[in-house]
Design a protein around this motif. Structure first.
Motif, mmCIF file in Angstrom:
data_model
loop_
_atom_site.group_PDB
_atom_site.id
_atom_site.type_symbol
_atom_site.label_atom_id
_atom_site.label_comp_id
_atom_site.label_asym_id
_atom_site.label_seq_id
_atom_site.Cartn_x
_atom_site.Cartn_y
_atom_site.Cartn_z
ATOM 1 N N LYS A 23 6.578 6.081 43.339
ATOM 2 C CA LYS A 23 6.616 7.531 43.394
ATOM 3 C C LYS A 23 6.263 7.994 44.806
ATOM 4 O O LYS A 23 5.298 7.525 45.404
ATOM 5 C CB LYS A 23 5.625 8.111 42.388
ATOM 6 C CG LYS A 23 5.645 9.630 42.284
ATOM 7 C CD LYS A 23 4.652 10.127 41.246
ATOM 8 C CE LYS A 23 5.064 9.726 39.849
ATOM 9 N NZ LYS A 23 4.187 10.343 38.822
ATOM 10 N N GLN A 24 7.054 8.906 45.367
ATOM 11 C CA GLN A 24 6.789 9.427 46.694
ATOM 12 C C GLN A 24 5.526 10.290 46.681
ATOM 13 O O GLN A 24 5.253 10.991 45.712
ATOM 14 C CB GLN A 24 7.985 10.242 47.191
ATOM 15 C CG GLN A 24 9.243 9.414 47.400
ATOM 16 C CD GLN A 24 9.039 8.306 48.418
ATOM 17 O OE1 GLN A 24 8.723 8.568 49.579
ATOM 18 N NE2 GLN A 24 9.225 7.065 47.986
ATOM 19 N N SER A 26 4.638 12.909 48.640
ATOM 20 C CA SER A 26 4.745 14.159 49.386
ATOM 21 C C SER A 26 3.939 15.244 48.690
ATOM 22 O O SER A 26 3.675 15.182 47.486
ATOM 23 C CB SER A 26 6.211 14.588 49.507
ATOM 24 O OG SER A 26 6.769 14.758 48.219
ATOM 25 N N PHE A 40 1.372 2.830 46.068
ATOM 26 C CA PHE A 40 2.229 3.166 47.205
ATOM 27 C C PHE A 40 1.975 2.259 48.409
ATOM 28 O O PHE A 40 2.834 2.065 49.247
ATOM 29 C CB PHE A 40 1.997 4.633 47.591
ATOM 30 C CG PHE A 40 3.040 5.201 48.506
ATOM 31 C CD1 PHE A 40 4.320 5.471 48.046
ATOM 32 C CD2 PHE A 40 2.746 5.474 49.838
ATOM 33 C CE1 PHE A 40 5.285 5.996 48.891
ATOM 34 C CE2 PHE A 40 3.701 6.002 50.685
ATOM 35 C CZ PHE A 40 4.979 6.269 50.210
ATOM 36 N N SER A 62 9.737 8.523 55.473
ATOM 37 C CA SER A 62 9.905 8.366 54.031
ATOM 38 C C SER A 62 8.648 7.766 53.397
ATOM 39 O O SER A 62 8.443 7.864 52.192
ATOM 40 C CB SER A 62 11.109 7.477 53.724
ATOM 41 O OG SER A 62 10.907 6.158 54.223
#
Length: 323
Positions: A23-24, A26, A40, A62
């Motif tokens: 999962k990003q 941001s 992550f 990214s």
């Protein structure tokens, strides 16, 4: 039958791909949990080494970790010491080491402008943040004559090494070795150095030129390397403070700069939003006594604390001009 088999295989591959996708992190992703945060960071094979040249390399955006996401799991004070309270450095994962049935180490890169700092973050077996430490810093491009390294070996021992080449070809170094213990802190277990110039560096007081009209404003000393300095604050109930100490022959150091508020007639207290650090300052005559009440590990080395009595330095009276 063949079509059904292919359909089943595609479903299995699709599920596997979904599981592998991280999962990003941001700031616009509100569903990030602590498990996503830790996952992550890529798994690192020990021994792990990070050099100043590694820290200087560009990492894809990214992989950037949002500052708001980071602040949900790690206190703001960790980054504030290196970048300032209001700064929002760009954050990137460097690696991860997991102790079976124990703690997890996350290695983080933070950068703002030319400054780049690498941190090690420790989470316990319940995935709760315990402590963090700055282990490597680069300002601008690494210089060939000055190199810095960090290493974690297979026994989870952490080593920092700074090397500097002199004009005569001699290489001087400063090495510190730490272990993380069950008390939730990093313990310095070994220090080595052949750098004689390190001990002769002059201490610079960053608030020295500010007004000092308050009753308790001034410089309080133990010696040239142990200083508690106060200057006028934004109102009579506050003072600006700068503390620097070097104990155990320079092997245990601490430093902080901030604001204290008076909580009594002769007692002031340092606190900081998002940080557990609490330090009391008690004034009496020409002496201030400093006492660390809560953990201020992000401002000092492991085996020492903000404490001790300091005596106010007399200010020389201005010389009268001769007629």
């Amino acid at each position: 039958m063949m079509n059904r088999w292919l359909f089943t295989l595609c479903c299995v591959l699709l599920i596997g791909a979904c599981k592998e996708e991280k999962k990003q992190l941001s700031d616009d992703n509100a569903s990030v949990e602590i498990t996503d945060f830790i996952e992550f960071f890529p798994e690192s094979k020990l021994p792990l080494q990070v050099a100043d040249t590694t820290l200087a390399r560009k990492i894809s955006d990214s992989l950037r970790i949002g500052n708001k996401v980071f602040g949900r799991f790690v206190p703001d004070s960790l980054l504030a010491k290196g970048f300032g309270k209001s700064a929002k450095p760009r954050l990137y994962p460097l690696g991860k080491a997991v102790v079976k049935d124990g703690e997890t180490y996350l290695f983080l890169k933070a950068e703002q402008g030319a400054k780049k700092i690498a941190y090690v973050l420790v989470f316990d077996e319940k995935q709760q943040f315990v402590t963090g430490m700055n282990f490597l810093q680069v300002n601008g491009s690494p210089q060939a004559a000055e190199r810095s390294y960090f290493n974690m070996d297979s026994k989870y021992t952490l080593t920092t090494l700074q090397q500097r080449s002199l004009k005569d070809g001699q290489v001087v170094y400063n090495k510190n070795v730490y272990i993380y213990n069950t008390a939730g802190v990093f313990t310095l277990i070994l220090t080595e150095s052949n750098d004689q110039a390190k001990a002769s560096k002059q201490l610079i007081n960053p608030i020295d030129t500010l007004p000092a009209k308050h009753k308790w404003a001034g410089d309080y000393w133990q010696d040239k390397k142990n200083l508690v300095s106060f200057r006028d604050g934004r109102n009579p109930n506050t003072l600006q403070v700068f503390v620097h100490f070097e104990k155990d022959g320079g092997n245990c150091n601490g430093e902080l700069k901030g604001e204290v508020k008076f909580v009594g007639k002769d007692q002031a207290r340092f606190t900081e939003s998002g940080s557990p650090c609490v330090i009391d300052f008690n004034f009496s005559g020409n002496t201030v006594r400093m006492k660390e009440q809560e953990g201020c590990g992000s401002y000092r080395d492991i085996k020492c604390f903000f404490d001790g009595a300091y005596t106010r330095k007399k200010v020389a009276a201005p010389r009268k001009k001769k007629k």
